[in-house]
Write a protein that holds these residues in place. Structure first.
Motif, short mmCIF file in Angstrom:
data_model
loop_
_atom_site.label_atom_id
_atom_site.label_comp_id
_atom_site.label_asym_id
_atom_site.label_seq_id
_atom_site.Cartn_x
_atom_site.Cartn_y
_atom_site.Cartn_z
N ASP A 116 45.80 -54.73 -32.17
CA ASP A 116 46.88 -54.76 -31.39
C ASP A 116 47.53 -56.21 -31.30
OD1 ASP A 116 48.61 -54.02 -29.23
OD2 ASP A 116 47.25 -53.11 -27.89
N ASN A 158 36.12 -54.29 -23.32
CA ASN A 158 36.55 -54.69 -21.96
C ASN A 158 35.02 -54.68 -21.31
OD1 ASN A 158 39.13 -55.10 -22.51
ND2 ASN A 158 39.62 -52.98 -21.84
N SER A 208 39.86 -59.91 -28.78
CA SER A 208 39.75 -58.73 -28.87
C SER A 208 40.88 -57.69 -29.23
CB SER A 208 38.99 -57.95 -27.67
OG SER A 208 40.17 -57.83 -26.53
N LYS A 209 42.00 -58.26 -28.93
CA LYS A 209 43.41 -57.42 -28.87
C LYS A 209 43.57 -57.57 -30.55
CE LYS A 209 44.26 -56.60 -24.61
NZ LYS A 209 43.56 -54.97 -24.42
N GLU A 218 38.31 -50.28 -27.22
CA GLU A 218 38.70 -51.13 -26.32
C GLU A 218 37.92 -50.97 -25.04
OE1 GLU A 218 43.05 -52.72 -24.71
OE2 GLU A 218 42.92 -50.92 -25.54
N LEU A 227 41.14 -55.46 -32.59
CA LEU A 227 41.24 -54.29 -32.62
C LEU A 227 42.76 -53.93 -33.16
CD1 LEU A 227 40.02 -53.27 -28.95
CD2 LEU A 227 38.93 -52.67 -30.93
#
Length: 178
Positions: A143, A13, A137-138, A9, A141
């Protein structure tokens, strides 16, 4: 959250921050550069306006899909929206590197509406870059709770940018010189 996920993560970022700054800067630099003796790519504006329209439709379809439990379709539609947005950006820059900017010819109240839509469209198109990348991206990944939270902000802004891209084109298209 595992240490490995936290590291991934953090890397995401960093890349998101770099891309979110570099894209607007590169676009601004290229927007001001004209390719000498280049043939104007005057056929591009209706194409990239169409891409914005398709993106808006796919964004709504993606939300409907996920609400109906179709995660794989949602993922494919959102990935397509990102690809279409990148394609739009390439065409937009190519057009402006080969053609003079078109001035809006309307006046009075319509002119204020046009500039309000244009300015909010441009500002939010810059803001939507990190929002889309963070939201994507969340999900990437895994999430999904954070993905949903980010998507609640990202979706309406991205949809606004896509729809107003079409509106700006429709409002300025009578003033294009061919």
């Amino acid at each position: 959250m595992s240490e490995q996920v936290a590291l991934r993560e953090k890397r995401f970022n960093r890349w998101i921050a770099v891309v979110s700054v570099v894209i607007p800067l590169v676009v601004a630099l290229l927007f001001g550069y004209k390719i000498p003796d280049a043939e104007p790519l005057s056929f591009l504006p209706p194409i990239y306006a169409g891409i914005n329209g398709i993106t808006a439709i796919l964004l709504v379809w993606a939300v409907v899909s996920i609400k109906n439990g179709k995660r794989e379709l949602h993922q494919k539609l959102m990935t397509t929206c990102i690809v279409l947005s990148a394609l739009f950006l390439v065409m937009y820059v190519a057009y402006h590197m080969t053609s003079e900017s078109t001035k809006f010819g309307g006046d009075g109240f319509v002119q204020y509406i046009y500039f309000f839509i244009l300015i909010t469209h441009i500002a939010l198109s810059i803001l939507v870059i990190p929002l889309v990348l963070i939201t994507y991206s969340k999900a990437y990944l895994g999430d999904y709770a954070k993905h949903r939270k980010w998507a609640k902000f990202t979706f309406p802004i991205w949809l606004y940018v896509a729809v107003t891209g079409v509106v700006v084109y429709l409002m300025i298209s009578p003033y294009y010189v061919h």
